[in-house]
Design a protein around this motif. Structure first.
Motif: not given
Length: 126
Positions: A2, A51-52, A54
């Motif tokens: 995050n 959400e990662t 990326t």
């Protein structure tokens, strides 16, 4: 991972002198950046962040030699052994070239100048 990108400044890994530097901004999942320095007058990036952490984005940039480059990229966040935030950029230019670059977070004092303050060379009379 995050990650919040707003206000973070990135430069190529190992922070070589004269390298382009980018100031990233974020609102929700929207990402944009302005970058410049070295061989670039300036560039812009716009995209989204999942959400990662990326980033999926498009970019364009104007080099000091007058050439323009544009393309798309996917930037995957990571960390150096020392804990510095990195982005591994998988890029694809409109001319068909592809590659991988790694940028790392640097001190905010290295943020690029606004394109409005860049003094461009005046055209020469013919």
């Amino acid at each position: 991972m995050n990650v919040g990108y707003d206000g973070r400044v990135f430069r190529p890994l190992n922070n070589p002198p004269g390298s382009p530097t980018g100031l990233y901004r974020q609102r929700g999942n929207l990402i944009w950046a302005e970058f410049g320095g070295g061989r670039l007058h300036f560039g812009r990036l716009v995209g989204t962040c999942d959400e990662t952490g990326t980033i999926t984005a498009t970019y364009c940039q104007l080099a000091t030699d007058g050439s323009v480059t544009a393309g798309s990229l996917t930037s995957v966040p990571g960390r150096t052994p020392e804990g510095v935030l990195t982005l591994t950029e998988h890029w694809h230019r409109l001319d068909g070239s592809t590659g991988i670059s790694v940028i790392e977070e640097v001190d905010a004092s290295l943020a690029p100048a606004s394109p409005l303050t860049i003094e461009l060379a005046q055209p020469q009379p013919r």
